[in-house]
Design a protein around this motif. Structure first.
Motif, short mmCIF file in Angstrom:
data_model
loop_
_atom_site.label_atom_id
_atom_site.label_comp_id
_atom_site.label_asym_id
_atom_site.label_seq_id
_atom_site.Cartn_x
_atom_site.Cartn_y
_atom_site.Cartn_z
N TRP A 205 0.81 -1.21 0.00
CA TRP A 205 0.00 0.00 0.00
C TRP A 205 0.85 1.27 0.00
O TRP A 205 0.46 2.29 -0.54
CB TRP A 205 -0.99 0.01 1.15
N ARG A 206 2.07 1.18 0.64
CA ARG A 206 2.93 2.36 0.67
C ARG A 206 3.48 2.68 -0.73
O ARG A 206 3.48 3.84 -1.15
CB ARG A 206 4.09 2.14 1.66
N LEU A 207 3.95 1.65 -1.41
CA LEU A 207 4.43 1.87 -2.78
C LEU A 207 3.28 2.32 -3.70
O LEU A 207 3.48 3.14 -4.60
CB LEU A 207 5.06 0.59 -3.33
N ALA A 208 2.09 1.79 -3.42
CA ALA A 208 0.94 2.17 -4.23
C ALA A 208 0.61 3.66 -4.06
O ALA A 208 0.40 4.38 -5.04
CB ALA A 208 -0.27 1.32 -3.85
N LEU A 209 0.60 4.11 -2.81
CA LEU A 209 0.32 5.53 -2.57
C LEU A 209 1.39 6.43 -3.16
O LEU A 209 1.09 7.50 -3.72
CB LEU A 209 0.18 5.78 -1.07
N LEU A 210 2.64 6.02 -3.03
CA LEU A 210 3.73 6.81 -3.61
C LEU A 210 3.61 6.85 -5.13
O LEU A 210 3.83 7.91 -5.75
CB LEU A 210 5.08 6.22 -3.20
N SER A 211 3.27 5.72 -5.73
CA SER A 211 3.13 5.67 -7.19
C SER A 211 2.02 6.60 -7.67
O SER A 211 2.11 7.17 -8.76
CB SER A 211 2.82 4.23 -7.63
N LEU A 212 0.99 6.75 -6.84
CA LEU A 212 -0.17 7.56 -7.24
C LEU A 212 -0.06 9.01 -6.76
O LEU A 212 -1.02 9.78 -6.92
CB LEU A 212 -1.45 6.94 -6.67
N SER A 213 1.08 9.39 -6.18
CA SER A 213 1.22 10.74 -5.63
C SER A 213 1.13 11.82 -6.70
O SER A 213 0.73 12.95 -6.43
CB SER A 213 2.55 10.87 -4.86
N THR A 214 1.52 11.48 -7.91
CA THR A 214 1.44 12.48 -8.99
C THR A 214 0.12 12.41 -9.77
O THR A 214 -0.10 13.18 -10.70
CB THR A 214 2.60 12.27 -9.99
N GLY B 144 10.07 8.19 -11.11
CA GLY B 144 11.29 8.62 -10.41
C GLY B 144 11.15 8.52 -8.91
O GLY B 144 12.06 8.02 -8.21
N LEU B 145 10.01 8.97 -8.37
CA LEU B 145 9.77 8.85 -6.93
C LEU B 145 9.75 7.39 -6.50
O LEU B 145 10.28 7.02 -5.44
CB LEU B 145 8.44 9.52 -6.58
N LEU B 146 9.13 6.56 -7.33
CA LEU B 146 9.03 5.14 -7.02
C LEU B 146 10.42 4.49 -6.97
O LEU B 146 10.73 3.72 -6.05
CB LEU B 146 8.14 4.44 -8.04
N VAL B 147 11.25 4.80 -7.97
CA VAL B 147 12.60 4.22 -8.02
C VAL B 147 13.42 4.69 -6.81
O VAL B 147 14.15 3.91 -6.17
CB VAL B 147 13.30 4.60 -9.34
N TRP B 148 13.30 6.00 -6.49
CA TRP B 148 14.06 6.54 -5.35
C TRP B 148 13.66 5.85 -4.05
O TRP B 148 14.50 5.37 -3.28
CB TRP B 148 13.81 8.04 -5.26
N TYR B 149 12.36 5.78 -3.81
CA TYR B 149 11.90 5.16 -2.58
C TYR B 149 12.14 3.65 -2.59
O TYR B 149 12.52 3.05 -1.58
CB TYR B 149 10.42 5.45 -2.38
N LYS C 275 9.48 -6.74 -6.67
CA LYS C 275 8.34 -5.88 -6.36
C LYS C 275 8.51 -4.50 -6.98
O LYS C 275 7.56 -3.91 -7.51
CB LYS C 275 8.17 -5.77 -4.85
N LEU C 276 9.77 -3.96 -6.90
CA LEU C 276 10.02 -2.64 -7.47
C LEU C 276 9.79 -2.63 -8.98
O LEU C 276 9.14 -1.72 -9.52
CB LEU C 276 11.46 -2.20 -7.15
N ILE C 277 10.31 -3.65 -9.67
CA ILE C 277 10.13 -3.73 -11.13
C ILE C 277 8.65 -3.90 -11.47
O ILE C 277 8.14 -3.31 -12.42
CB ILE C 277 10.98 -4.88 -11.70
#
Length: 590
Positions: free
Chosen positions: A169-178, A268-273, A290-292
């Motif tokens: 859920w954390r990666l999902a929220l970060l992915s959707l931040s933009t 970019g945010l996703l890769v950084w985090y 998971k990141l890929i």
């Protein structure tokens, strides 16, 4: 030329959409199949990142070669299934679109040809061409790139979101931040492109109208030397068309780069985090797989978001076109075919009883017209331009409806006759002959399978046209080209005579059918007219009084009113309206 106004309002007009879907009902099975394939494609796409994540984290990381090969095979099978489903989805939705627009175009054309002449008096032909061709064609995209594709994109987004939040859920929220930025830019783009597309459609309609009218009236343009002025008008309309298209291109050229930047920022945010998460795996649980997978998810997520804006505008164009088509189908300016009287033979008794008629009330063209034409009688209508002669003929054929009074044939009200039967029994020969770009035979029969070649030749013999037809290459199969351009004025008039006589009408209407022919041709068809009138009720609109001196009755019209009725000699003795008209035409001999 009146320009069409830009429509406004909500893009998704559900009432219009529901009416459009009625045309889909005959193909319900194919439509359901398209929906099922849409669901399958929506599910298949998000499964690939999960399988790749599993392969990286459980097989590649531990060097499990056999499991990697099995997963490769599974991915290839899924890819083949996806490709097959995509093929059938694209083909069937395209097939469905073509079937529907064929049915709509047929329905639209059938409706147009049922409209009364009053509608065509106020509607530019170019606009009707746009409705029948361009607007209907736009609807094909509603099915191939609009509804089904948009539904597929929405399903894909839903499944992707589900997988993303299920994984992390954390990666999902970060992915959707933009995502808010993309939604805002998409909304602005949608609103701008909506107006631009409306302007484009209106510009196309105005362009079609102008070109059709001026090509049709090219002789007038050239006779009065208006080429440069008309070209300037065309340049202005064409410039509006160009500017409308350029505005839509501008909005696209801004939106897509902005959408790409926003999507890239999210990645970019996703890769950084995610990179930090991999380093601190024990705390975050983020793996390379998971990141890929999330990078693939975000690319798959933003692509349909960007495409939905485009799909939405395709759907918008289709809805705008649908609304215009439905408005035309709702047009009630058509002759009410409520009569069912279909006699085998007419006697030709025509009676107008206190008839009032106006193209636009209260400006009456005909005022309290009462006249009685006996079977077999020849009646001439005379009067100055605008007196109402042609209006009487139009009412007799029910091209227009009367405002007050009644018209009867053989004692039965005109509205009680079945329209086809009525018009089949009234032969009309106009001064301005219209011929289609087709063979002489088809121009005479107008596609009526009941009319044989022998019947055509018989009518040709009656009007003395056999010789000139036999001299033409192909004879009855000779193509006269658009508006009969390859024939002389006299030959076109003879063809119209044959066309009127081949159906053997009981009532004959002649709009000074010899006024545009040379003296030799006139002499030939004047003798044919005598034969044509024999045994028929004949109504002659006379421009030259010399042609009607033998008429049984002459009706003199002035400003929509009957001023005098009688024979030629009687009216001359009265020294009234008719005598004045006669003196004006023959003043050089007075």
């Amino acid at each position: 030329m009146e320009k069409e106004k830009v429509s406004s309002g909500n893009i998704i007009d559900w009432s219009v959409l529901s009416r459009l879907m009625k045309f889909v009902r005959p193909y319900k099975g194919r439509f359901i199949l398209v929906i099922l394939l849409t669901v399958v494609l929506g599910v298949l796409a998000p499964t690939r990142p999960i399988l790749i994540q599993h392969t990286l984290d459980h097989d590649v990381a531990f060097g499990n070669y056999d499991a990697m090969v099995r997963m490769m095979i599974v991915l290839m099978v899924l890819l083949v299934i996806n490709s097959i489903a995509q093929y059938f989805h694209t083909y069937i939705s395209g097939w469905l679109g073509q079937q529907v627009i064929r049915d709509i175009r047929m329905k639209l054309y059938e409706h147009i040809i049922s409209l009364r002449l009053k509608f065509f008096d106020k509607t530019p032909i170019g606009r009707l061409v746009t409705r029948t061709i361009s607007d209907v064609e736009t609807l094909a995209d509603v099915f191939s790139e609009g509804l089904a594709a948009m539904a597929g994109d929405l399903l894909q987004i839903i499944f992707i979101l589900g997988f993303m939040f299920y994984q992390d859920w954390r990666l999902a929220l970060l992915s959707l931040s933009t995502l808010p930025l993309l939604l805002i830019s998409t909304y602005v783009f949608k609103e701008k492109i909506k107006v631009a597309f409306n302007e484009v459609r209106n510009a196309v309609a105005n362009l079609n109208t102008f070109v059709q009218e001026h090509i049709t009236g090219m002789n007038i343009v050239q006779i009065f030397g208006s080429e440069k002025r008309e070209f300037e008008k065309f340049r202005e309309i064409n410039e509006e068309h160009k500017q409308s298209n350029l505005r839509s291109v501008l909005y696209y050229s801004i939106y897509y780069p902005v959408a790409e930047i926003i999507a890239a920022a999210g990645i970019g945010l996703l890769v950084w985090y995610g990179a930090k998460g991999i380093i601190h795996y024990e705390e975050t649980g983020v793996t390379i797989g998971k990141l890929i997978a999330f990078i693939m998810y975000i690319q798959m997520f933003f692509r349909p978001i960007r495409m939905i804006a485009d799909r939405y505008n395709t759907l918008q164009m289709g809805i705008v076109s649908s609304a215009r088509i439905m408005n035309l189908l709702d047009e009630e300016e058509h002759v009410q075919q409520n009569g069912n009287h279909k006699p085998e033979h007419l006697h030709g008794d025509v009676k107008f009883e206190s008839v009032w008629f106006a193209y636009n009330e209260p400006e009456y063209i005909l005022k309290n017209i009462s006249l009685h034409i006996q079977p077999g009688e020849t009646v001439a209508l005379v009067g100055a331009t605008g007196a109402g002669k042609s209006s009487i003929i139009n009412l007799l054929n029910r091209f227009y409806e009367i405002n007050k009074g009644s018209i009867k044939i053989d004692g039965i009200d005109l509205k009680q006759y079945e329209l086809g039967t009525l018009r089949k029994n009234i032969g009309v020969v106009l001064q301005d002959v219209f011929l289609f770009s087709d063979t002489i035979f088809n121009n005479i029969t107008l596609g009526n399978a009941e009319v044989t070649e022998e019947m055509v030749w018989h009518a040709a013999d009656l009007v003395g046209a056999r010789k000139f037809i036999e001299r033409l290459p192909g004879k009855l199969s000779y193509n006269v080209m658009e508006r009969g351009a390859t024939l002389s004025v006299g030959q076109r008039q003879l063809i119209s005579f044959i066309r009127a006589m081949v159906f053997n009408p009981k009532i004959l209407v002649l709009d000074e059918a010899t006024s545009s022919v040379d003296s030799e041709t006139e002499e030939m068809i004047q003798s044919a007219i005598v034969k044509m009138m024999s045994g028929r009720t004949s109504i002659v609109i006379a421009h030259r009084l010399s042609t009607i001196q033998k008429a049984d009755k002459i009706i003199v019209l002035d400003h929509g009113e009957i001023k005098e009725v009688g024979r030629h000699d009687q009216l001359l003795l009265q020294d009234g309206y008719y005598a004045q008209l006669h003196k004006m035409q023959y003043k050089e001999f007075v």
